[in-house]
Design a protein around this motif. Structure first.
Motif, PDB file in Angstrom:
ATOM      1  N   LYS A 155       4.195   5.317 -11.461  1.00 40.61           N
ATOM      2  CA  LYS A 155       2.938   5.527 -10.637  1.00 40.61           C
ATOM      3  C   LYS A 155       1.786   4.959 -11.356  1.00 40.61           C
ATOM      4  O   LYS A 155       1.492   5.333 -12.529  1.00 40.61           O
TER       5      LYS A 155
ATOM      6  N   ASP B  66      -6.196   9.240  -9.446  1.00 42.16           N
ATOM      7  CA  ASP B  66      -7.753   9.387  -9.137  1.00 42.16           C
ATOM      8  C   ASP B  66      -8.453   8.957 -10.384  1.00 42.16           C
ATOM      9  O   ASP B  66      -8.218   9.429 -11.406  1.00 42.16           O
ATOM     10  N   GLU B  67      -9.166   8.401 -10.170  1.00 43.54           N
ATOM     11  CA  GLU B  67     -10.510   7.913 -11.113  1.00 43.54           C
ATOM     12  C   GLU B  67      -9.640   7.138 -12.328  1.00 43.54           C
ATOM     13  O   GLU B  67     -10.461   7.054 -13.398  1.00 43.54           O
TER      14      GLU B  67
ATOM     15  N   VAL C 201     -18.325   3.276  -6.031  1.00 45.60           N
ATOM     16  CA  VAL C 201     -17.358   3.657  -4.809  1.00 45.60           C
ATOM     17  C   VAL C 201     -16.296   4.870  -5.347  1.00 45.60           C
ATOM     18  O   VAL C 201     -15.889   4.410  -6.662  1.00 45.60           O
ATOM     19  N   PRO C 202     -16.080   6.212  -5.050  1.00 41.90           N
ATOM     20  CA  PRO C 202     -15.306   6.895  -5.844  1.00 41.90           C
ATOM     21  C   PRO C 202     -13.894   6.279  -5.634  1.00 41.90           C
ATOM     22  O   PRO C 202     -13.450   5.980  -4.661  1.00 41.90           O
TER      23      PRO C 202
ATOM     24  N   ARG D  87       6.711   9.955  -4.919  1.00 45.12           N
ATOM     25  CA  ARG D  87       6.929  11.281  -4.674  1.00 45.12           C
ATOM     26  C   ARG D  87       8.172  11.843  -5.284  1.00 45.12           C
ATOM     27  O   ARG D  87       8.964  11.162  -5.732  1.00 45.12           O
TER      28      ARG D  87
ATOM     29  N   THR E  98     -10.638   7.014  -5.562  1.00 42.16           N
ATOM     30  CA  THR E  98      -9.505   7.781  -5.282  1.00 42.16           C
ATOM     31  C   THR E  98      -8.272   6.593  -5.392  1.00 42.16           C
ATOM     32  O   THR E  98      -8.392   5.621  -5.053  1.00 42.16           O
ATOM     33  N   GLU E  99      -7.036   7.444  -4.980  1.00 40.12           N
ATOM     34  CA  GLU E  99      -5.804   6.375  -5.110  1.00 40.12           C
ATOM     35  C   GLU E  99      -5.688   5.804  -3.908  1.00 40.12           C
ATOM     36  O   GLU E  99      -5.523   4.575  -3.927  1.00 40.12           O
ATOM     37  N   ALA E 100      -6.081   6.425  -2.813  1.00 35.17           N
ATOM     38  CA  ALA E 100      -5.865   5.505  -1.480  1.00 35.17           C
ATOM     39  C   ALA E 100      -6.980   4.366  -1.563  1.00 35.17           C
ATOM     40  O   ALA E 100      -6.710   3.312  -0.950  1.00 35.17           O
ATOM     41  N   GLN E 101      -8.191   4.812  -2.204  1.00 37.92           N
ATOM     42  CA  GLN E 101      -9.205   3.787  -2.094  1.00 37.92           C
ATOM     43  C   GLN E 101      -8.726   2.530  -3.163  1.00 37.92           C
ATOM     44  O   GLN E 101      -8.892   1.180  -2.646  1.00 37.92           O
TER      45      GLN E 101
ATOM     46  N   THR F 157       1.141   3.899  -3.289  1.00 41.41           N
ATOM     47  CA  THR F 157       0.462   5.300  -2.964  1.00 41.41           C
ATOM     48  C   THR F 157       1.684   6.112  -2.699  1.00 41.41           C
ATOM     49  O   THR F 157       1.340   7.546  -2.213  1.00 41.41           O
ATOM     50  N   GLY F 158       2.984   5.855  -2.677  1.00 40.53           N
ATOM     51  CA  GLY F 158       3.936   6.796  -2.121  1.00 40.53           C
ATOM     52  C   GLY F 158       4.754   7.378  -3.168  1.00 40.53           C
ATOM     53  O   GLY F 158       5.963   7.654  -2.637  1.00 40.53           O
TER      54      GLY F 158
ATOM     55  N   PHE G 267       0.699  -1.060   0.162  1.00 37.31           N
ATOM     56  CA  PHE G 267      -0.011   0.089   0.009  1.00 37.31           C
ATOM     57  C   PHE G 267       0.706   1.267   0.103  1.00 37.31           C
ATOM     58  O   PHE G 267       0.701   2.264  -0.968  1.00 37.31           O
ATOM     59  N   ALA G 268       1.900   1.214   0.851  1.00 37.66           N
ATOM     60  CA  ALA G 268       2.860   2.477   0.864  1.00 37.66           C
ATOM     61  C   ALA G 268       3.591   2.623  -0.389  1.00 37.66           C
ATOM     62  O   ALA G 268       3.533   3.891  -0.941  1.00 37.66           O
TER      63      ALA G 268
END
Lengths: 81, 307
Positions: free
Chosen positions: B228, B232-233, B241-242, B201, B244-247, B198-199, B194-195
């Protein structure tokens, strides 16, 4: 039908955790300034960068309430549709 | 790395004691001998020098280690973490959708079959329909030829590349690992994946990543070949469910956790049941043991001294 802008909860939490991690951020910025003139390519600020991001990560992973905020946003979107 | 510095110091001390021709076993007593002989000043200085060398090498190695080991990932509160918590199966379903649309073009999951998804994320009809969308090589037929047919439930999830070499060739020399067991194959796998996802940077000042690689602080070394992928989307979820990147990160890691440990729910139930029953058995056994031993434990011994 309103298109609610989708807020990524992790980014939202990272933003809201920034005030808690000001000290490592300032250390990182000081390091950036220090190595600005360097041309050797050996100097880097990975240490300070890691300290800052591990502070943010700890804060983000221990946060509870914003997930309910995201749920509220989701409900809001679903009802408006 | 701490051990490295300490071991260096111990070794140097042992070498010093050996050079004075004292037995290795008693390096402690040889230290006393140093004090006694009076030339302790020189030896103490030498030991101090060895210690400083050890410490210095430790500190320089430590700073190189940070990027080497990657940034430590935090522990996220997964819904299936508790001792009696099951998987979020809606999340597994969404995660499979993310895998199919985002990850399957490069990552294989060759240990999962379509039938494994039945009852976990999809109904049998849904899984059959999904399997039928792929073409599978089968055979040989009666004429000795291989042929292709639509997939069945018993088929494995399709592989994007024929073999590892093809995968490396298509990805600049980097092999996208098979994801069937990835959350068990990496330390603190669920949080790590997960990190990592979504990480992505910007790299820290002073670090430059070569063309073709991307900076990710959680990846050991910091330079990862995968760009990456979660934005989003990027995916439109069936259940609305929306995305998002985290979702998407959470859902895909739930899916990967299930894929690596499909037996988790049954294991937790079994564990709870048997720990409970064995605790009762322990109480019974303890009582029975004390009952049997009570005869001996309540003996009285009388010393009959003859004067």
């Amino acid at each position: 039908m309103a298109e609610e802008e989708v807020v990524d909860p992790k980014k939202y939490l990272e933003e809201s955790c920034k005030p808690k991690c000001v000290k490592p951020l300032l250390e990182y910025q000081a390091c950036v300034k220090r190595i600005q003139g360097d041309d050797s390519g050996h100097k880097h600020c990975t240490g300070q960068y890691f300290d800052y991001w591990s502070c943010i990560d700890k804060c983000v992973s221990s946060f509870d309430f914003p997930f309910s905020v995201h749920f509220v946003i989701f409900l809001y979107v679903m009802i408006l549709r | 790395m701490v051990g490295g510095g300490v071991i260096q110091q111990i070794l140097r001390r042992k070498l010093h004691s050996q050079s004075v021709a004292t037995p290795v076993r008693s390096w402690f007593s040889s230290k006393k001998a140093h004090v006694d002989t009076g030339s302790s000043g020189v030896r103490a200085f030498a030991l101090l020098g060895a210690g400083v060398t050890g410490l210095l090498s430790f500190s320089t190695v430590a700073s190189a280690d940070e990027a080497e080991h990657g940034l430590a990932c935090p522990d996220y509160p997964w819904p299936h973490d508790g001792i009696l918590s099951s998987y979020d199966h809606a999340s597994i379903r969404r995660g499979h959708q993310v895998y199919q649309q985002v990850c399957a073009s490069c990552h294989s999951m060759s240990l999962i079959s379509y039938r494994d998804l039945v009852g976990v994320a999809y109904t049998e009809e849904e899984a059959k329909a999904m399997a039928a969308e792929i073409e599978v090589v089968d055979g040989p037929n009666d004429e000795g030829e291989m042929f292709t047919r639509p997939g069945k439930l018993s088929d494995r999830l399709p592989q994007p590349y024929a073999n590892e070499s093809a995968a490396r060739f298509a990805n600049g020399g980097a092999y996208p690992p098979d994801l069937s067991l990835i959350t068990k194959a990496r330390h603190n796998g669920q949080n790590y994946v997960f990190a990592l996802l979504t990480g992505y940077r910007d790299p820290p000042a002073g670090i430059s990543i070569r063309e073709g690689l991307h900076y990710n602080p959680y990846f050991p070394g910091g330079a990862i070949a995968m760009p990456k992928m979660l934005n989003d989307e990027a995916v439109e979820y069936e259940d609305g469910v929306p995305a998002t990147e985290a979702q998407m990160g959470k859902d895909v890691v739930s899916f990967l956790s299930w894929a690596a440990e499909p037996e988790m729910e049954e294991r937790k139930l079994m564990g709870f049941k048997w720990i409970f029953l064995l605790s009762l058995a322990l109480l019974q056994a303890a009582y029975y043991r004390r009952l049997k031993w009570s005869v001996l434990k309540s003996r009285k011994l009388v010393l009959d001294v003859v004067n």
